[in-house]
Design a protein around this motif. Structure first.
Motif, mmCIF file in Angstrom:
data_model
loop_
_atom_site.group_PDB
_atom_site.id
_atom_site.type_symbol
_atom_site.label_atom_id
_atom_site.label_comp_id
_atom_site.label_asym_id
_atom_site.label_seq_id
_atom_site.Cartn_x
_atom_site.Cartn_y
_atom_site.Cartn_z
ATOM 1 N N ARG A 189 6.437 11.139 2.844
ATOM 2 C CA ARG A 189 6.296 10.284 4.021
ATOM 3 C C ARG A 189 4.855 9.828 4.225
ATOM 4 O O ARG A 189 4.575 8.692 4.543
ATOM 5 N N ALA A 190 3.885 10.682 4.011
ATOM 6 C CA ALA A 190 2.481 10.351 4.252
ATOM 7 C C ALA A 190 2.024 9.229 3.334
ATOM 8 O O ALA A 190 1.351 8.292 3.748
ATOM 9 N N THR A 224 1.981 1.252 3.761
ATOM 10 C CA THR A 224 2.417 0.282 4.769
ATOM 11 C C THR A 224 1.241 -0.190 5.625
ATOM 12 O O THR A 224 1.076 -1.378 5.898
ATOM 13 N N ILE A 225 0.399 0.741 6.017
ATOM 14 C CA ILE A 225 -0.762 0.393 6.849
ATOM 15 C C ILE A 225 -1.722 -0.499 6.078
ATOM 16 O O ILE A 225 -2.201 -1.516 6.579
ATOM 17 N N VAL A 273 -2.699 -4.350 7.047
ATOM 18 C CA VAL A 273 -4.083 -4.777 7.312
ATOM 19 C C VAL A 273 -4.471 -5.938 6.401
ATOM 20 O O VAL A 273 -5.084 -6.924 6.838
ATOM 21 N N LEU A 274 -4.122 -5.844 5.121
ATOM 22 C CA LEU A 274 -4.437 -6.922 4.175
ATOM 23 C C LEU A 274 -3.736 -8.226 4.568
ATOM 24 O O LEU A 274 -4.322 -9.310 4.507
#
Length: 201
Positions: free
Chosen positions: A17-18, A24-25, A29-30
């Protein structure tokens, strides 16, 4: 007695999960950064490569034929430069006609195949003077009129031939199509009663 069907368990590759959340983050952001850059590119104003020494105060006509906005402001500056030098009204109209034929009355920061170093309202090449002067509407008009003023017998020549003698265009009749437009623009600018304010460098 029928046998109970075996329960089937789907086999799937599990991603921690991490690690999934981290990707995804980063992608989010990109993506956001890309959107911001694209919006900035599309919405940014055109840069003014050289600060202009002349500006128009007062209200110009919304349009004169196909000419409008900054084109008319540049025409007013060209008119003022010719009058400041004491040239005739015919010479002033020739100046406006020439700028129409060279740049469509826009201060352009590029040349063409024939003159890659041409710049400004009159598409003047490096030999005419400094870049900052050629890119200044008033300064470039002064350069043009000074060259025109050295042309003896110009009142006996057709306006397009006068412009050609100064600019050395490939076609001596290139400017003829803008002679009537130049007259209409000069008349409209005069009728508007605007003031051209010149600040020396």
């Amino acid at each position: 007695m029928a046998a109970h069907p075996r329960s089937q368990h789907a086999v799937a590759e599990r991603v921690p999960r991490a690690a999934s959340d981290g990707r995804t983050i980063v992608l989010g952001v990109l993506g956001l950064l890309l959107v911001v850059v694209l919006v900035w590119i599309v919405s940014r104003p055109e840069p003014d490569p050289v600060a202009q020494t002349a500006h128009v105060e007062g209200e110009l006509p919304r349009s004169v034929g196909s000419w409008s906005g900054q084109q008319l402001a540049n025409a007013a500056i060209v008119i003022q430069a010719g009058r400041d030098l004491g040239l005739s009204e015919r010479d002033v109209r020739i100046g406006v006609m020439t700028a129409m034929g060279e740049s469509s009355l826009r201060v352009v920061d590029h040349g063409d195949d024939a003159g890659p170093d041409s710049r400004g309202l009159f598409q003047q090449r490096t030999g005419w003077g400094a870049y900052e002067v050629r890119m200044d509407a008033y300064g470039s008009a002064v350069l043009f009129y000074r060259a025109l003023d050295r042309l003896d017998g110009r009142d006996e020549l057709a306006p397009t031939r006068v412009a050609h003698a100064v600019q050395i265009n490939r076609d001596p009749d290139h400017y003829a199509r803008w002679w009537e437009d130049a007259g209409a623009v000069v008349e409209a600018v005069d009728a508007a009663g605007v003031e051209v304010v010149v600040t020396p460098r």
